[in-house]
Design a protein around this motif. Sequence first.
Motif, PDB file in Angstrom:
ATOM      1  N   LEU A   1      11.928   1.700  -3.390  1.00  0.00           N
ATOM      2  CA  LEU A   1      10.771   2.467  -3.589  1.00  0.00           C
ATOM      3  C   LEU A   1      11.016   4.292  -3.585  1.00  0.00           C
ATOM      4  CD1 LEU A   1       7.478   2.577  -3.995  1.00  0.00           C
ATOM      5  CD2 LEU A   1       7.538   2.676  -1.415  1.00  0.00           C
ATOM      6  N   SER A   2      10.527   4.915  -4.500  1.00  0.00           N
ATOM      7  CA  SER A   2      10.518   6.381  -4.586  1.00  0.00           C
ATOM      8  C   SER A   2       9.071   6.692  -4.799  1.00  0.00           C
ATOM      9  CB  SER A   2      11.542   7.190  -5.291  1.00  0.00           C
ATOM     10  OG  SER A   2      11.231   6.948  -6.805  1.00  0.00           O
ATOM     11  N   ARG A   3       8.703   8.023  -4.783  1.00  0.00           N
ATOM     12  CA  ARG A   3       7.376   8.685  -4.978  1.00  0.00           C
ATOM     13  C   ARG A   3       6.948   8.198  -6.629  1.00  0.00           C
ATOM     14  NH1 ARG A   3       7.455  14.451  -4.114  1.00  0.00           N
ATOM     15  NH2 ARG A   3       5.356  14.160  -4.910  1.00  0.00           N
ATOM     16  N   PHE A   4       8.044   8.172  -7.396  1.00  0.00           N
ATOM     17  CA  PHE A   4       7.758   8.094  -8.830  1.00  0.00           C
ATOM     18  C   PHE A   4       8.273   6.670  -9.546  1.00  0.00           C
ATOM     19  CE2 PHE A   4       7.612  12.464  -7.648  1.00  0.00           C
ATOM     20  CZ  PHE A   4       6.179  12.777  -8.081  1.00  0.00           C
ATOM     21  N   SER A   5       8.732   5.813  -8.559  1.00  0.00           N
ATOM     22  CA  SER A   5       9.437   4.653  -9.511  1.00  0.00           C
ATOM     23  C   SER A   5       9.535   3.615  -8.449  1.00  0.00           C
ATOM     24  CB  SER A   5      10.707   5.018  -9.835  1.00  0.00           C
ATOM     25  OG  SER A   5      11.759   5.324  -8.926  1.00  0.00           O
TER      26      SER A   5
ATOM     27  N   GLU B   1       0.736  -1.011  -0.032  1.00  0.00           N
ATOM     28  CA  GLU B   1      -0.020   0.010   0.187  1.00  0.00           C
ATOM     29  C   GLU B   1       0.875   1.414  -0.031  1.00  0.00           C
ATOM     30  OE1 GLU B   1      -3.100   0.297  -0.419  1.00  0.00           O
ATOM     31  OE2 GLU B   1      -3.740  -1.912  -0.329  1.00  0.00           O
ATOM     32  N   THR B   2       1.433   1.403  -1.213  1.00  0.00           N
ATOM     33  CA  THR B   2       2.582   2.622  -1.256  1.00  0.00           C
ATOM     34  C   THR B   2       1.840   4.223  -1.308  1.00  0.00           C
ATOM     35  OG1 THR B   2       2.240   2.549  -3.837  1.00  0.00           O
ATOM     36  CG2 THR B   2       3.933   1.393  -2.773  1.00  0.00           C
ATOM     37  N   ALA B   3       0.550   4.163  -1.707  1.00  0.00           N
ATOM     38  CA  ALA B   3      -0.143   5.422  -1.465  1.00  0.00           C
ATOM     39  C   ALA B   3      -0.298   5.924  -0.046  1.00  0.00           C
ATOM     40  CB  ALA B   3      -1.348   5.642  -2.177  1.00  0.00           C
ATOM     41  N   GLN B   4      -0.857   5.012   0.816  1.00  0.00           N
ATOM     42  CA  GLN B   4      -0.975   5.257   2.124  1.00  0.00           C
ATOM     43  C   GLN B   4       0.479   5.371   2.803  1.00  0.00           C
ATOM     44  OE1 GLN B   4      -2.885   1.729   3.856  1.00  0.00           O
ATOM     45  NE2 GLN B   4      -4.747   2.083   2.775  1.00  0.00           N
TER      46      GLN B   4
ATOM     47  N   TYR C   1       2.319   5.658  -7.925  1.00  0.00           N
ATOM     48  CA  TYR C   1       1.781   4.422  -7.931  1.00  0.00           C
ATOM     49  C   TYR C   1       1.031   4.390  -6.453  1.00  0.00           C
ATOM     50  CZ  TYR C   1       4.974   3.727 -11.775  1.00  0.00           C
ATOM     51  OH  TYR C   1       5.747   3.758 -12.959  1.00  0.00           O
ATOM     52  N   PRO C   2      -0.302   4.126  -6.581  1.00  0.00           N
ATOM     53  CA  PRO C   2      -0.954   4.112  -5.371  1.00  0.00           C
ATOM     54  C   PRO C   2      -0.790   2.813  -4.682  1.00  0.00           C
ATOM     55  CG  PRO C   2      -2.414   3.788  -7.318  1.00  0.00           C
ATOM     56  CD  PRO C   2      -1.077   4.106  -7.687  1.00  0.00           C
TER      57      PRO C   2
END
Length: 139
Positions: free
Chosen positions: A128-132, A92-95, A106-107
């Motif tokens: 993980l980063s915000r865009f990749s 759950e990356t968006a959370q 990526y949500p």
Amino acid sequence: MSASRLQQLKSQILPDNKLTAMAGSPSPLTTHVLNTAMGVPGSNMALSLYQQDPSTNTWNLITTGTTNDDGRCPGLITKESFTSGVYKMHFETAQYWASLGETCFYPYVEIVFTINDPGQKYHIPLLLSRFSYSTYRGS
């Protein structure tokens, strides 16, 4: 060095909860989330582990968890429950990013992988980063 000082150092390196977790039967499947944008572990990220039913292609939930302060989620599956097949880890990356006051592209991230030999150990890192994001089979 005194015994009490050694005990203090040990508790800093391996807190009791990690010693207890390590003393139990280790999971044959592990993960480690790393926030590469900030250079820190991806702590407090919700994740789910599924196994695909080969006859229906549906996903059966095995467990849910949250990464610890080190970005790991110990005890995902027992050796007895770990069988050959197709598995999926859902993160759950968006959370996670929202908890840091950030947005992301990526949500969620889903990593699908095949287990052919359940007697081996499998490690699935998520960088993980915000865009990749990136992953690989670790050891």
